[in-house]
Every structure is written in structure tokens, then in C-alpha cells.
Design an enzyme around this catalytic site. Structure first.
Site, PDB file in Angstrom:
ATOM      1  N   TRP A 286      34.176  39.673  44.050  1.00 56.29           N
ATOM      2  CA  TRP A 286      33.602  38.480  43.420  1.00 56.29           C
ATOM      3  C   TRP A 286      33.156  37.472  44.467  1.00 56.29           C
ATOM      4  O   TRP A 286      33.772  37.313  45.512  1.00 56.29           O
ATOM      5  CB  TRP A 286      34.663  37.853  42.527  1.00 56.29           C
ATOM      6  N   MET A 287      32.066  36.737  44.155  1.00 51.95           N
ATOM      7  CA  MET A 287      31.624  35.612  44.970  1.00 51.95           C
ATOM      8  C   MET A 287      31.283  34.448  44.058  1.00 51.95           C
ATOM      9  O   MET A 287      30.645  34.629  43.023  1.00 51.95           O
ATOM     10  CB  MET A 287      30.389  35.982  45.795  1.00 51.95           C
ATOM     11  N   ASN A 288      31.719  33.211  44.445  1.00 49.51           N
ATOM     12  CA  ASN A 288      31.135  32.015  43.839  1.00 49.51           C
ATOM     13  C   ASN A 288      30.758  31.029  44.930  1.00 49.51           C
ATOM     14  O   ASN A 288      29.994  31.397  45.828  1.00 49.51           O
ATOM     15  CB  ASN A 288      31.964  31.450  42.684  1.00 49.51           C
ATOM     16  N   ASP A 289      31.219  29.811  44.925  1.00 50.71           N
ATOM     17  CA  ASP A 289      30.669  28.745  45.766  1.00 50.71           C
ATOM     18  C   ASP A 289      30.526  29.128  47.235  1.00 50.71           C
ATOM     19  O   ASP A 289      31.465  29.647  47.839  1.00 50.71           O
ATOM     20  CB  ASP A 289      31.567  27.513  45.723  1.00 50.71           C
TER      21      ASP A 289
ATOM     22  N   GLN B  95      33.541  31.472  48.371  1.00 53.80           N
ATOM     23  CA  GLN B  95      34.659  31.766  47.500  1.00 53.80           C
ATOM     24  C   GLN B  95      34.616  33.246  47.132  1.00 53.80           C
ATOM     25  O   GLN B  95      33.620  33.737  46.597  1.00 53.80           O
ATOM     26  CB  GLN B  95      34.587  30.898  46.253  1.00 53.80           C
TER      27      GLN B  95
ATOM     28  N   TRP C 132      36.706  36.354  38.821  1.00 55.53           N
ATOM     29  CA  TRP C 132      37.310  35.224  39.524  1.00 55.53           C
ATOM     30  C   TRP C 132      38.822  35.390  39.599  1.00 55.53           C
ATOM     31  O   TRP C 132      39.499  35.550  38.585  1.00 55.53           O
ATOM     32  CB  TRP C 132      36.964  33.919  38.808  1.00 55.53           C
TER      33      TRP C 132
ATOM     34  N   ARG D 284      39.087  17.874  44.986  1.00 58.42           N
ATOM     35  CA  ARG D 284      38.746  19.077  45.750  1.00 58.42           C
ATOM     36  C   ARG D 284      37.356  19.020  46.392  1.00 58.42           C
ATOM     37  O   ARG D 284      36.588  18.102  46.204  1.00 58.42           O
ATOM     38  CB  ARG D 284      38.810  20.296  44.836  1.00 58.42           C
ATOM     39  N   ASP D 285      37.091  20.087  47.153  1.00 57.72           N
ATOM     40  CA  ASP D 285      35.781  20.420  47.714  1.00 57.72           C
ATOM     41  C   ASP D 285      35.311  19.416  48.774  1.00 57.72           C
ATOM     42  O   ASP D 285      34.231  18.838  48.670  1.00 57.72           O
ATOM     43  CB  ASP D 285      34.720  20.523  46.602  1.00 57.72           C
TER      44      ASP D 285
ATOM     45  N   GLU E 293      32.000  18.374  41.020  1.00 58.72           N
ATOM     46  CA  GLU E 293      32.453  19.335  42.020  1.00 58.72           C
ATOM     47  C   GLU E 293      31.474  19.390  43.181  1.00 58.72           C
ATOM     48  O   GLU E 293      30.357  18.884  43.115  1.00 58.72           O
ATOM     49  CB  GLU E 293      32.554  20.743  41.411  1.00 58.72           C
TER      50      GLU E 293
END
Length: 597
Positions: free
Chosen positions: A144-147, A163, A171, A264-265, A316
Site C-alpha cells: 500500500w501507498m498513500n501520502d 506512507q 492501509w 500531525r504531519d 491534514e
């Protein structure tokens, strides 16, 4: 019930696993002891590089805790195959080499097929999934990949952290994956950079180059600031002195804690006028600003958000940077990026204003909402730090939280957008953030095949597109002489699947309709087509990049951008241009095959 069943197994090559399980390096037995129906203990001597784990997509996760004398326990979740194996993922045994390793597994039935297929190997080859795997976009080799995270340029390399779930294609197990490129186009995936620890999973963050050794880890150390998501979300630090190949987590973590659940972030940059590091951080439905002299001790400066822009969900993935207006270095503004979920899914809004090192001031009307991209699949966009020549290059996550876990791929899920160069342009409705394909993309374009010029009164079917089997191509379209109320084009294939890009001058909208684009039934939200802002213009310059499972549409050099996933049964290899209520003049229509040379 205790089931003291022991069954040492050797590596077994099943037909479904042949692409992944080729070339075994270590054939040591694995001792399997079923404690009860759903609790199993594995014991092995780590004689190979990987422990290969068979996965069945979409079933509940098992919980695996790996332990060995003298090393901290590692716990992760993985959908160990119960009735079938869809693909295989590796657990890295390198830190355990030569040791006896125990893996405690819960929530996995004793009669699951995985117990006959788990094996050690010195090699891992990801399952091939060519139909929708991007040809020239960044995507993980598996999982999986996100941000995108931690994007920084250093010593000739663009670093893209992201991510990542290394144990499945949904996720879970948030880890910082890591890829590098020298041209933003050809990516090499490296070992994972940051893995979960006692403070929590590794959520999004950033990287900076500490040129003056302000943190004390060495001149030009690569410093990662990230969110550890455990019982609470805290900000932590790690550093690398080997060009980002390995990171050491700071012993004094966390370096910043907050009093809101969503905290976060971090995005950090050096603010030259105040000679301090500035951090912008998502805190609930606001952005908070902090300052530091050493990247370790942070002081609260201000908060921005209440009453400004969209608050449809928590904010975010912030970014804050300065850009010249219309290319004038004497006239600059600050741009604040903010990602959030809306009724139409995941989107990125932005604000343009002033920043003095303490406070951000929005120059637009507070109620104004400005979207960076109007497509359904553009989120968590942030920019690279430390890029030469003050270029501001961004990349985003090319998916949508409404269906990201369900898109019709299996061994991997999700990819990044094309890298985009950002600018500020004066438009009829004020300053707009424009996003154009980065100039490096021109090097991928093959020989131009031109059609036209010609006039379209009703419709015009082009010759075959130079798609090849990859479905990877670029179209450049110039339109003028517009009297039509509505015009546009469709990309289609021989199976009746198509995407309709419709320009409506009557209501000032651009709509990309993918309801008939191919596979759409995996989510009721996928076929929705929210309208984009159509720039008011006499002429339109349109660039479209297609890549197997995606299209990215840029209008008037990025003044309006639409990014959408598509899942056709075969590439779109024809184009139909149409006009309604008048005509259009196609001044140029150029096709290019995209080739990674």
C-alpha cells in the site's frame, strides 16, 4: 483448547507463487506449533534474507509479533492467507541473521493455507500486475501507498518517502517507504526508512537538510520530522548522515506534543528573515505554527484556520512556501496547502497570503475556497525541500479515501501524481496557484504525431492514438475560434469504455466523466464527477497525460488541473472531439508516446 501440533515444513513451490518464490536462498525448516484454533507460534533460525508471507486480499488481519534475544519485538498486521494466496510479502530477516526467531501469530486459523506456504528465501520478487501498474508514475513495488512524505533534494537525488504498508495492499502498519530519483521520473525503491516503534506508527512528515548543523547531528545531516501515531499523536525526529540510506531516531523523542487528537504531519523549513526553523502542523481543523533554533525544542507561534476556507473535515498534510507572482521575484506571496476530506472525497485547498515568521495572513475573502486540483484523485500534495534554482515542485497521492482500499489492483495499491511545478498567476478571480507538469517530463515524449489544424462543427474522430500496450501517452491540444457553447473530447477503446472531458462555457465548468471508463463498480463513489472551474479564455491549451490507470488533465498551463484514476479493460486508443451549439477550431493536436528510455 491446546493443540500441540508441530509440523516442520520445507519450502514448497505452488504454481500460484512461482513468480514470487523463485530462487530460494535458505531452506531451513520452520517449526509451527498451533496453540489453539487461532493462535500459532513459529520458530525458525534466520538463515535467509526474508520470511515470505502469503497474503489473501480483503480478509481480517492476523497479528504477528516477532522476537529474538537482544532485539526489540516487532509487531505488525498482515492478512495471512486462509483459503487462497493472492500475493506474497517479505518480512526482512536481515537484523535477525543467525538468530533463533519466534513469531507469535494470532487471529489466523490453524488450518489456513498460509502454514503450508510460509518460507525463508534470499530473494523476493514482487508479484507482477502489469495491467494497471503505472508505467511512468511512482508506485510501490508491492503493498500500500498513500501520502508522500519527507520530500527533499540532496546531492543530486530527489528523495520521496511515502506512507507505506509493507505487509499488504490496504492501509495498515504505517511505515515510511523510500524511493530516490535523479530526474523525478525513474524511481529506485530503497529499504524502508522509518518503521513503527513504541511511540506508534510512522505518520506523515518532512525532511530538511541541516546545512549549519543546528541540531548537532552533523553538517548537512538529513533530518526527518514525523508524526508517531500511538495512544496520542506526537512529533518526533530522526537523522541520517549517509544520504538518507539509514535513519537514527532521536533519543529525546517526542520533540513536540499537543492537546488535540489530530495533531500531525509536520512540514518544516528554514525561515531566513528570522533565522529559525518554522514548523506548520495540522491540529484539528486548523494549522499551527511553531519555531525552533535546533529542530528539537519548539515554541508555539500562532494558529490559522477558523473561519477560513473549507472545514468539511480535519485538516491534514500542510505545506507553506513562498512564490513569485507572475514570475516577478520582487512581488512574492506565501502559499499554504491543506488537505481534507469533502463530500466528493479527498481534496487539497490552498490559501495565498503573507507570513512574517510568526503569523500567516490570508489575503482572500475568508469564505473563499480554492482547490489545487479538481479531480477525484489528488490528495496530500506537498513540495520538495532544498531543490536547486528555487524551483517549487510538488507531488501528491493519486487516490481518494472514499475507495482507496478497494481499487481493482491486488498486490499493490495506489501511486503518486506526476511531479508538478508550481507558480502564482494573476487571474480574473485573483491570485491562483497553477500546477504544470514538471519540465523533465518532456524528455519522456517520443516523436510527435500531429493532426490538424481543422474545424469541428459537430464531431471529429482522430486516427489511432500511439498508446502501445502500456497505454502511456501524452496529448497536446490547442483550441481557438470558439463559438460552441459546449465542447470537449472523449478517449475511448474498442470495448465501448470512455472518459468524457466536457468544457461548458455556459456555466464555466469542466467535467471529467468516468462513469463508463471501465471498472467502476468497486465503489459507488467512484463514478461521481464534480465539476471543475473552467478558466474564462478565448483559447485553451490542453495537455493530457495518460498512464494505464490514470489521466491528468492540465488546462492553460495548469490554471485548472483534473487528476482521475481509470481502470479500462484495455487502453483508450481513439479520441473523439466534439462541439455543440457552435464550432471550435483545433489549432494543433499532437500525440506522443511516453517512453522511459
Amino acid at each position: 483448547m491446546t493443540m500441540m501440533i508441530r509440523k516442520p515444513i520445507l519450502r514448497i513451490l505452488f504454481a500460484a507463487l512461482l513468480p514470487t518464490l523463485a530462487a530460494c536462498g535458505g531452506r531451513a525448516s520452520i517449526d509451527i506449533r498451533h496453540i489453539n484454533n487461532s493462535h500459532t507460534e513459529l520458530t525458525l533460525r534466520a538463515d535467509a534474507r526474508y520470511l515470505l508471507l502469503p497474503v489473501e486480499d480483503g480478509i481480517p488481519n492476523a497479528v504477528v509479533t516477532v522476537s529474538a534475544d537482544g532485539l526489540p519485538d516487532r509487531t505488525f498486521r498482515v492478512a495471512l492467507a486462509q483459503t487462497r494466496t493472492d500475493y506474497t510479502v517479505p518480512f526482512d530477516l536481515a537484523p535477525y541473521r543467525g538468530r533463533t526467531v519466534t513469531a507469535d501469530v494470532t487471529n489466523c486459523a490453524y488450518d489456513a493455507v498460509c502454514w503450508e506456504q510460509i518460507a525463508q528465501s534470499d530473494r523476493f520478487r514482487p508479484a507482477e500486475e502489469p495491467h494497471y501498474r503505472p508505467y511512468y508514475h511512482h508506485a510501490p513495488a508491492y503493498g500500500w501507498m498513500n501520502d508522500p512524505n519527507g520530500m527533499v533534494w540532496y546531492d543530486g537525488e530527489y528523495h520521496l518517502f511515502f506512507q507505506h504498508n509493507p505487509y499488504g495492499s490496504r492501509w495498515e502498519n504505517m511505515t515510511w517507504g523510500h524511493s530516490v530519483s535523479r530526474d523525478l521520473l525513474r524511481w529506485e525503491q530503497l529499504p524502508n526508512a522509518l518503521e513503527p516503534d513504541s511511540l506508534g506508527a510512522m505518520f506523515s512528515g518532512c525532511c530538511v537538510i541541516d546545512r549549519d548543523n543546528t541540531a548537532g547531528f552533523g553538517r548537512d545531516a538529513m533530518i526527518a520530522l514525523y508524526t508517531a501515531a500511538g495512544a496520542r499523536q506526537t512529533q518526533c525526529l530522526a537523522y541520517s548522515t549517509d544520504r538518507g540510506r539509514t535513519f537514527t531516531k532521536y533519543a529525546g523523542n517526542p520533540v513536540l506534543t499537543g492537546d488535540v487528537p489530530d495533531f500531525r504531519d509536520p512540514k518544516v523549513f528554514w525561515h531566513e528573515p528570522t533565522a529559525r526553523w518554522i514548523m506548520v502542523l495540522a491540529a484539528g481543523r486548523n494549522m499551527e505554527f511553531y519555531s525552533s533554533e535546533d529542530l528539537k525544542t519548539w515554541r508555539f507561534e500562532s494558529r490559522f484556520g477558523e473561519g477560513h476556507g473549507s472545514h468539511a473535515n480535519v485538516w491534514e498534510c500542510p505545506d507553506l512556501f513562498e512564490l513569485p507572482v507572475d514570475g516577478d521575484p520582487a512581488d512574492k506571496r506565501w502559499v499554504l496547502l491543506c488537505s481534507l476530506g469533502t463530500e466528493s472525497g479527498s481534496r487539497v485547498q490552498y490559501f495565498v497570503g503573507r507570513f512574517d515568521g510568526h503569523t500567516f495572513t490570508n489575503e482572500a475573502a475568508p469564505e473563499a475556497v480554492k482547490w489545487m486540483d479538481f479531480g477525484r484523485d489528488h490528495y496530500a500534495t506537498v513540495t520538495w525541500s532544498n531543490v536547486p534554482d528555487d524551483r517549487r515542485i510538488a507531488i501528491g497521492w493519486m487516490s481518494n479515501w472514499q475507495y482507496a482500499n478497494d481499487v481493482p489492483t491486488v498486490a499493490f495499491r495506489n501511486a503518486a501524481t506526476l511531479p508538478r511545478e508550481l507558480g502564482l498567476r494573476t487571474c480574473e478571480d485573483g491570485l491562483r496557484l497553477v500546477s504544470a507538469p514538471c519540465r523533465e517530463l518532456r524528455t519522456l515524449l517520443g516523436d510527435r504525431k500531429r493532426q490538424g489544424p481543422f474545424v469541428v462543427e459537430t464531431e471529429y474522430n482522430t486516427a489511432a492514438l500511439p498508446t502501445g500496450s502500456d497505454g502511456a501517452y501524452c496529448i497536446e491540444l490547442g483550441i481557438g475560434g470558439i463559438s460552441a457553447e459546449v465542447f470537449g473530447f472523449k478517449l475511448f477503446n474498442c470495448n465501448g469504455e470512455y472518459v468524457d472531458c466536457c468544457f461548458n462555457r455556459m456555466d464555466g465548468t469542466l467535467t471529467v466523466d468516468r462513469a463508463q471508463s471501465g471498472k467502476v463498480g468497486f465503489s459507488p463513489a467512484f463514478a461521481a464527477a464534480p465539476p471543475a472551474r473552467l478558466p474564462a479564455a478565448e483559447n485553451y491549451r490542453i495537455t493530457l497525460f495518460a498512464d494505464r490507470g490514470s489521466i491528468e488533465l492540465f488546462v492553460n498551463d495548469g490554471e485548472t488541473v483534473v487528476t482521475d484514476l481509470v481502470f479500462p479493460s484495455e487502453p483508450y486508443n481513439r479520441m473523439n472531439i466534439y462541439a455543440k451549439g457552435g464550432e471550435i477550431s483545433v489549432e494543433n493536436l499532437d500525440f506522443y508516446k511516453v517512453t522511459l528510455k
